[in-house]
Enzyme design. Sequence first.
Site, mmCIF file in Angstrom:
data_model
loop_
_atom_site.group_PDB
_atom_site.id
_atom_site.type_symbol
_atom_site.label_atom_id
_atom_site.label_comp_id
_atom_site.label_asym_id
_atom_site.label_seq_id
_atom_site.Cartn_x
_atom_site.Cartn_y
_atom_site.Cartn_z
ATOM 1 N N ASP A 157 -4.299 -12.284 34.282
ATOM 2 C CA ASP A 157 -4.997 -13.522 33.779
ATOM 3 C C ASP A 157 -5.391 -14.007 35.250
ATOM 4 O O ASP A 157 -4.953 -14.083 36.145
ATOM 5 C CB ASP A 157 -4.081 -14.421 33.065
ATOM 6 C CG ASP A 157 -5.007 -15.357 32.290
ATOM 7 O OD1 ASP A 157 -6.164 -15.342 32.288
ATOM 8 O OD2 ASP A 157 -4.233 -16.416 31.543
ATOM 9 N N GLY A 158 -6.691 -14.804 34.948
ATOM 10 C CA GLY A 158 -7.094 -15.651 36.174
ATOM 11 C C GLY A 158 -8.256 -15.522 37.097
ATOM 12 O O GLY A 158 -8.498 -15.770 37.965
ATOM 13 N N ASN A 159 -9.184 -14.265 36.378
ATOM 14 C CA ASN A 159 -10.041 -14.078 37.332
ATOM 15 C C ASN A 159 -11.083 -14.978 37.243
ATOM 16 O O ASN A 159 -11.736 -15.405 38.236
ATOM 17 C CB ASN A 159 -10.687 -12.838 36.528
ATOM 18 C CG ASN A 159 -9.803 -11.394 36.776
ATOM 19 O OD1 ASN A 159 -8.918 -11.323 37.612
ATOM 20 N ND2 ASN A 159 -10.059 -10.429 35.796
ATOM 21 N N ARG A 163 2.156 -17.637 27.554
ATOM 22 C CA ARG A 163 1.657 -17.149 26.246
ATOM 23 C C ARG A 163 1.809 -15.399 26.351
ATOM 24 O O ARG A 163 1.744 -14.989 27.481
ATOM 25 C CB ARG A 163 0.116 -17.570 26.148
ATOM 26 C CG ARG A 163 0.029 -18.808 25.906
ATOM 27 C CD ARG A 163 -1.462 -19.343 25.291
ATOM 28 N NE ARG A 163 -2.529 -18.955 26.458
ATOM 29 C CZ ARG A 163 -2.897 -19.741 26.885
ATOM 30 N NH1 ARG A 163 -2.541 -21.113 26.849
ATOM 31 N NH2 ARG A 163 -3.899 -19.697 27.963
ATOM 32 N N HIS A 205 -13.927 -10.866 38.002
ATOM 33 C CA HIS A 205 -13.409 -9.628 37.114
ATOM 34 C C HIS A 205 -13.680 -8.525 37.876
ATOM 35 O O HIS A 205 -12.721 -7.619 37.936
ATOM 36 C CB HIS A 205 -14.371 -9.464 35.980
ATOM 37 C CG HIS A 205 -14.061 -10.556 34.996
ATOM 38 N ND1 HIS A 205 -12.583 -10.732 34.391
ATOM 39 C CD2 HIS A 205 -14.834 -11.246 34.161
ATOM 40 C CE1 HIS A 205 -13.019 -11.781 33.495
ATOM 41 N NE2 HIS A 205 -14.176 -11.964 33.281
ATOM 42 N N LEU A 218 2.376 8.193 38.044
ATOM 43 C CA LEU A 218 2.171 7.129 37.329
ATOM 44 C C LEU A 218 1.229 7.438 36.051
ATOM 45 O O LEU A 218 0.222 7.782 36.475
ATOM 46 C CB LEU A 218 1.512 5.946 38.170
ATOM 47 C CG LEU A 218 1.665 4.615 37.486
ATOM 48 C CD1 LEU A 218 2.880 3.871 37.409
ATOM 49 C CD2 LEU A 218 0.376 3.911 38.242
#
Length: 227
Positions: free
Chosen positions: A12-14, A180, A29, A123
């Site tokens: 979150d937070g772009n 959240r 983004h 990964l």
Amino acid sequence: MNIPQHIAIIMDGNGRWAKQQGKPRNYGHLAGTENVRNIAIKADELGVKVLTLYAFSTENWKRPDDEVGYLMSLPAVFFRKFMKELMEKGVRIATIGNLDAVPEATRKVIEDAKRQTAENKGLTLVFAMNYGGRADIVQAANKAIAQGKTVLTEQDIEENLYTAGYPQIDLMIRTSLDYRLSNFLLWQLSYAELYFTDCYWPDFNEDRLTEAVEWFSNRERRFGGLK
Ligand code: FPP
């Protein structure tokens, strides 16, 4: 150090990161997409087996068309830039969520990346694309019913979730200090350790990931029992 096998991240937070610098949201983004490479490589180095990233939620369709369109173009940007390196590091690409509703060009890029990396043994980098936690549980229930089940057990759901076959999620990280879950992996996060950090996703660098893993390493997990 006790390394989490499976980490999930709400990136979150772009938008706020871009705004802070007087730039349009999409600039954030793009920076966030480049950061996916850094964090995936670091997670692999730390010994994490699966990294699941919330790239696009079932609610993100509500954003303006140009932002949705830009977000849908990011997988192509990401794989064009980093596929060579991902192959060298043995990263395997996977997705959770309903790809059927994703534009065909985006879906094709993602499916190609999955095919190309299918045999890799490092990964597993899972993109949650058009993913919602509630939708995941509903589709799992429907699959179990289609298999002929009438009374469902937890195991029936578990085996049909998009995440079936992956290790349980040990650590969930959310950047930008919102407390959240935003409909992310609702079932799967039941016993995960939850880590919230104030830093915006494009600033969440390798050292920040190491800090989160060190924090996890010091947690005492009881899974409802007693130590
Ligand atoms: C939340 O920030 C972020 C998103 C909705 C998109 C996350 C996607 C990426 C980081 C790129 C994914 C990469 C690939 C390869 C698919 P926000 O826009 O809600 O930020 P704000 O809360 O500050 O507005």
